[in-house]
Enzyme design. Structure first.
Site, PDB file in Angstrom:
ATOM      1  N   HIS A 183       6.661   5.027  13.060  1.00 50.26           N
ATOM      2  CA  HIS A 183       6.625   5.733  11.750  1.00 50.26           C
ATOM      3  C   HIS A 183       5.778   6.587  11.516  1.00 50.26           C
ATOM      4  CE1 HIS A 183       5.652   2.901   8.786  1.00 50.26           C
ATOM      5  NE2 HIS A 183       6.085   1.991   9.250  1.00 50.26           N
ATOM      6  N   HIS A 233      13.180   5.537  12.227  1.00 47.45           N
ATOM      7  CA  HIS A 233      13.176   5.458  11.017  1.00 47.45           C
ATOM      8  C   HIS A 233      13.568   5.934  10.528  1.00 47.45           C
ATOM      9  CE1 HIS A 233      10.886   5.923   7.546  1.00 47.45           C
ATOM     10  NE2 HIS A 233      10.676   4.791   7.500  1.00 47.45           N
ATOM     11  N   GLU A 268      -1.650   4.863   3.195  1.00 50.90           N
ATOM     12  CA  GLU A 268      -2.069   3.497   2.604  1.00 50.90           C
ATOM     13  C   GLU A 268      -3.743   2.850   2.376  1.00 50.90           C
ATOM     14  OE1 GLU A 268      -0.298   4.449   5.523  1.00 50.90           O
ATOM     15  OE2 GLU A 268       1.615   4.450   5.215  1.00 50.90           O
ATOM     16  N   ARG A 302       2.774   8.160   9.703  1.00 47.24           N
ATOM     17  CA  ARG A 302       2.604   9.879   9.489  1.00 47.24           C
ATOM     18  C   ARG A 302       1.216   9.921   9.744  1.00 47.24           C
ATOM     19  NH1 ARG A 302       5.178   9.515   4.186  1.00 47.24           N
ATOM     20  NH2 ARG A 302       5.899  11.672   2.916  1.00 47.24           N
ATOM     21  N   ASP A 340       0.910  -1.230   0.037  1.00 43.12           N
ATOM     22  CA  ASP A 340       0.125  -0.019  -0.036  1.00 43.12           C
ATOM     23  C   ASP A 340       0.718   1.031   0.060  1.00 43.12           C
ATOM     24  OD1 ASP A 340       0.985  -0.642   2.685  1.00 43.12           O
ATOM     25  OD2 ASP A 340      -0.599  -0.859   3.401  1.00 43.12           O
ATOM     26  N   GLU A 357       0.052  -8.733  -1.293  1.00 43.22           N
ATOM     27  CA  GLU A 357      -1.214  -8.696   0.128  1.00 43.22           C
ATOM     28  C   GLU A 357      -1.836  -7.624  -0.461  1.00 43.22           C
ATOM     29  OE1 GLU A 357       1.060  -5.490   3.273  1.00 43.22           O
ATOM     30  OE2 GLU A 357       1.876  -7.436   3.862  1.00 43.22           O
TER      31      GLU A 357
HETATM   32  C1  UD1 Z   1       6.678   4.720   3.774  1.00 40.25           C
HETATM   33  C2  UD1 Z   1       5.459   4.248   2.699  1.00 40.25           C
HETATM   34  C3  UD1 Z   1       4.035   3.643   4.345  1.00 40.25           C
HETATM   35  C4  UD1 Z   1       5.155   2.486   4.825  1.00 40.25           C
HETATM   36  C5  UD1 Z   1       6.701   3.590   4.909  1.00 40.25           C
HETATM   37  C6  UD1 Z   1       7.683   2.212   5.616  1.00 40.25           C
HETATM   38  C7  UD1 Z   1       4.304   5.960   1.435  1.00 40.25           C
HETATM   39  C8  UD1 Z   1       3.560   7.272   1.181  1.00 40.25           C
HETATM   40  N1  UD1 Z   1       5.026   5.308   2.818  1.00 40.25           N
HETATM   41  O1  UD1 Z   1       6.748   5.387   4.742  1.00 40.25           O
HETATM   42  O2  UD1 Z   1       3.908   3.158   3.037  1.00 40.25           O
HETATM   43  O3  UD1 Z   1       4.355   2.558   5.261  1.00 40.25           O
HETATM   44  O4  UD1 Z   1       7.468   3.361   4.016  1.00 40.25           O
HETATM   45  O5  UD1 Z   1       8.495   2.416   6.675  1.00 40.25           O
HETATM   46  O6  UD1 Z   1       4.688   5.275   0.564  1.00 40.25           O
HETATM   47  N2  UD1 Z   1      13.962   8.696   4.234  1.00 40.25           N
HETATM   48  C9  UD1 Z   1      15.026   8.784   4.791  1.00 40.25           C
HETATM   49  N3  UD1 Z   1      15.967   7.832   4.438  1.00 40.25           N
HETATM   50  C10 UD1 Z   1      15.674   6.572   3.922  1.00 40.25           C
HETATM   51  C11 UD1 Z   1      13.883   6.561   3.974  1.00 40.25           C
HETATM   52  C12 UD1 Z   1      13.310   7.155   4.511  1.00 40.25           C
HETATM   53  O7  UD1 Z   1      16.177  10.273   4.755  1.00 40.25           O
HETATM   54  O8  UD1 Z   1      15.723   5.585   3.913  1.00 40.25           O
HETATM   55  C13 UD1 Z   1      13.034  10.255   4.909  1.00 40.25           C
HETATM   56  C14 UD1 Z   1      12.790  11.156   3.657  1.00 40.25           C
HETATM   57  O9  UD1 Z   1      13.441  12.107   4.584  1.00 40.25           O
HETATM   58  C15 UD1 Z   1      11.730  10.826   3.363  1.00 40.25           C
HETATM   59  C16 UD1 Z   1      10.768  10.176   4.767  1.00 40.25           C
HETATM   60  O10 UD1 Z   1      11.576  10.080   5.202  1.00 40.25           O
HETATM   61  O11 UD1 Z   1      11.291  12.192   2.763  1.00 40.25           O
HETATM   62  C17 UD1 Z   1       9.703   9.926   4.472  1.00 40.25           C
HETATM   63  O12 UD1 Z   1      10.124   9.070   3.340  1.00 40.25           O
HETATM   64  P1  UD1 Z   1       8.185   8.247   2.564  1.00 40.25           P
HETATM   65  O13 UD1 Z   1       8.625   7.109   2.028  1.00 40.25           O
HETATM   66  O14 UD1 Z   1       8.085   9.210   2.384  1.00 40.25           O
HETATM   67  O15 UD1 Z   1       7.526   8.006   3.634  1.00 40.25           O
HETATM   68  P2  UD1 Z   1       7.811   7.021   5.243  1.00 40.25           P
HETATM   69  O16 UD1 Z   1       6.987   7.122   6.260  1.00 40.25           O
HETATM   70  O17 UD1 Z   1       8.758   6.113   5.004  1.00 40.25           O
HETATM   71  N1  UDP Z   2      12.590  -3.793   9.732  1.00 40.96           N
HETATM   72  C1  UDP Z   2      13.957  -3.580   9.296  1.00 40.96           C
HETATM   73  N2  UDP Z   2      14.931  -2.953  10.000  1.00 40.96           N
HETATM   74  C2  UDP Z   2      14.594  -1.550  11.843  1.00 40.96           C
HETATM   75  C3  UDP Z   2      12.583  -2.004  11.348  1.00 40.96           C
HETATM   76  C4  UDP Z   2      11.715  -2.917  11.068  1.00 40.96           C
HETATM   77  O1  UDP Z   2      14.046  -4.209   9.145  1.00 40.96           O
HETATM   78  O2  UDP Z   2      15.166  -1.319  11.727  1.00 40.96           O
HETATM   79  C5  UDP Z   2      11.947  -4.584   8.885  1.00 40.96           C
HETATM   80  C6  UDP Z   2      10.144  -5.891   9.904  1.00 40.96           C
HETATM   81  O3  UDP Z   2      11.435  -7.183  10.187  1.00 40.96           O
HETATM   82  C7  UDP Z   2       9.296  -5.326   8.995  1.00 40.96           C
HETATM   83  C8  UDP Z   2       9.386  -3.736   8.146  1.00 40.96           C
HETATM   84  O4  UDP Z   2      11.322  -3.442   8.422  1.00 40.96           O
HETATM   85  O5  UDP Z   2       9.647  -6.384   7.796  1.00 40.96           O
HETATM   86  C9  UDP Z   2       8.337  -3.148   8.337  1.00 40.96           C
HETATM   87  O6  UDP Z   2       9.259  -1.900   7.735  1.00 40.96           O
HETATM   88  P1  UDP Z   2       8.190  -0.379   8.348  1.00 40.96           P
HETATM   89  O7  UDP Z   2       7.488  -0.532   9.206  1.00 40.96           O
HETATM   90  O8  UDP Z   2       9.037   0.323   7.953  1.00 40.96           O
HETATM   91  O9  UDP Z   2       7.074  -0.110   7.527  1.00 40.96           O
HETATM   92  P2  UDP Z   2       5.220  -1.369   7.286  1.00 40.96           P
HETATM   93  O10 UDP Z   2       5.292  -2.513   7.337  1.00 40.96           O
HETATM   94  O11 UDP Z   2       4.782   0.178   8.931  1.00 40.96           O
HETATM   95  O12 UDP Z   2       4.554  -1.142   5.737  1.00 40.96           O
END
Ligand code: UD1
Ligand code: UDP
Length: 377
Positions: free
Chosen positions: A209, A241, A138, A211, A102, A124
């Site tokens: 994490h 995160h 999501e 939003r 999602d 999924e």
């Molecule tokens: C995203 C997904 C969410 C998922 C989550 C898993 C969307 C809108 N959201 O949320 O569904 O649960 O990933 O973790 O698709 N950033 C970094 N480095 C990284 C990753 C993120 O710097 O490796 C920072 C960036 O500033 C970025 C912010 O995190 O702008 C948010 O990342 P984003 O992918 O937009 O949303 P998540 O909260 O990570």
């Molecule tokens: N995970 C990881 N390292 C971490 C935290 C989470 O490898 O420090 C893995 C965890 O095992 C799970 C996945 O990341 O499989 C979950 O990711 P996240 O919580 O970012 O996203 P969501 O599942 O909520 O979309």
């Protein structure tokens, strides 16, 4: 001379940490099957959090679209993703596109494929809260993907039921289990990781994490986490995160406490070992909610809604909302009430047997040949 069918060229689109984890079993299974030619495209929606994953998961991406920006907003991210994925699909001309879950990467992968008249397989599929604002965005993304997809791989009977209720024909839905279990078992069987806890105290693993909770609500939860650490008998481990909004919500309250261990996101081998070693999980993560029950770890879900009620019904998880006082009370009860704890720890994992990817590729191999050229659904 016998003629061999061309392998199915399957583009696997991923861009965030959970997509890499949950699509890796599908990519590995396809790579080992002559019927498939997998083409993995990394959108780069996550940068550091994904880079550390792919190598470990033995997934090789052919492209990195590098769409991530600091503090990216959803509309801008969507524009870059649809544009980048549209071009990649046009160049590569896959037979089908696989997306997972999602995220905005998944939604844009499905949309870009649909615009190029390429059928979409959704891994999924069918998770629903029915509330477009929770989790955000999501629930919006997964409902849109459900409208576009040809194949709907539902992890549970309940998710299949949601799809049937929305009019998806039965023959397009397959209940497979969740690929997250495939990957967790694969990773643990390699025995590569190490737990990240520092002390011999009771071990609480925390991930936050989402939003919709960032800001004041997440900061209030951080204060309750600090109160739990003040008890003196537990260590709280937070792999943080990378999102700056998450760090700003948590760090000012939690940094510097002796029994709060804050680390960078863990590689998957270490995270799996840490989960296996912990006593209790506090999380708003979708994937962690699915993984913890299969290792017998009670989970308190720090969210208003969950699209994974199966874990709650199985007794392995409790949905407690985002109220800080409730968080403290519920965690305290679990730490202090042995019978309550044992009941949750002994519940059965409802998310599959670790063979989801096998079922997914068998279904694609069977159906793909029967699809008329240019047919989307
Ligand atoms: C995203 C997904 C969410 C998922 C989550 C898993 C969307 C809108 N959201 O949320 O569904 O649960 O990933 O973790 O698709 N950033 C970094 N480095 C990284 C990753 C993120 O710097 O490796 C920072 C960036 O500033 C970025 C912010 O995190 O702008 C948010 O990342 P984003 O992918 O937009 O949303 P998540 O909260 O990570
Ligand atoms: N995970 C990881 N390292 C971490 C935290 C989470 O490898 O420090 C893995 C965890 O095992 C799970 C996945 O990341 O499989 C979950 O990711 P996240 O919580 O970012 O996203 P969501 O599942 O909520 O979309």
């Amino acid at each position: 001379m016998p003629t061999f069918p061309e392998p199915v060229r399957a583009m696997i689109v991923l861009g965030t940490r959970p997509e890499a984890i949950k699509l890796a079993p599908v990519a590995r299974a396809m790579a080992g099957d002559p019927l498939f030619e997998p083409v993995v495209v990394n959108t780069g929606q996550h940068r550091e959090m994904l880079e550390q994953m792919l190598h470990l998961l033995e997934v090789k991406a052919v492209a990195d679209l590098a769409v991530m920006r600091e503090r990216q907003d959803l509309a801008g991210l969507t524009g870059r993703l649809v544009d980048g994925l549209g071009r990649t699909i046009a160049e590569s001309r896959p037979d089908l596109v696989v997306v997972q879950g999602d995220t905005t990467t998944a939604m844009c992968g499905a949309l870009a494929a649909g615009y190029h008249r390429i059928p979409v397989a959704h891994v999924e599929a069918g998770l629903r809260t029915g509330d477009l604002g929770n989790p955000f965005p999501e629930e919006i993304n997964r409902q849109l993907i459900g409208r576009i997809s040809r194949w709907h791989f539902a992890p549970t009977e309940r998710s299949a039921g949601h799809l049937r209720g929305e009019g998806v024909p039965d023959e397009r839905i397959e209940v497979t289990g969740n690929t997250v279990i495939d990957n967790l078992l694969w990773m643990l069987s390699r025995g590569q990781g190490a737990p990240a806890f520092r002390t011999g105290l009771r071990r609480i693993l925390v991930t936050l994490h989402r939003r919709e909770s960032q800001g004041a609500e997440m900061t209030a939860m951080a204060r309750s986490l600090r109160r739990l650490a003040d008890r003196g008998d537990c260590e709280l481990l937070l792999p943080l995160h990378k999102s700056p909004a998450v760090r700003e919500s948590l760090l000012p309250v939690l940094d510097g406490h002796d029994r709060v261990t804050i680390v960078e996101p863990l590689g998957y081998a270490d995270f799996a070992a840490t989960l296996a070693a912990c006593d209790l999980v506090l999380t708003d993560s979708g994937g962690v909610q699915e993984e913890a029950p299969s290792l017998g770890k009670p989970v308190l879900v720090l969210r208003a809604t969950t699209e994974r009620p199966e874990a709650v019904e199985a007794g392995a998880a409790k949905l407690i909302g985002t109220d800080a006082a409730v968080l403290y009370d519920e965690a305290t009860r679990l730490l202090d009430d042995h019978d309550l704890y044992a009941g949750m720890a002994n519940a059965v994992n409802p998310f599959g047997d670790g063979r989801a990817a096998e079922r997914i590729i068998a279904s694609l191999a069977r159906d793909h040949g029967a699809l008329p050229a240019g047919a989307l659904t």
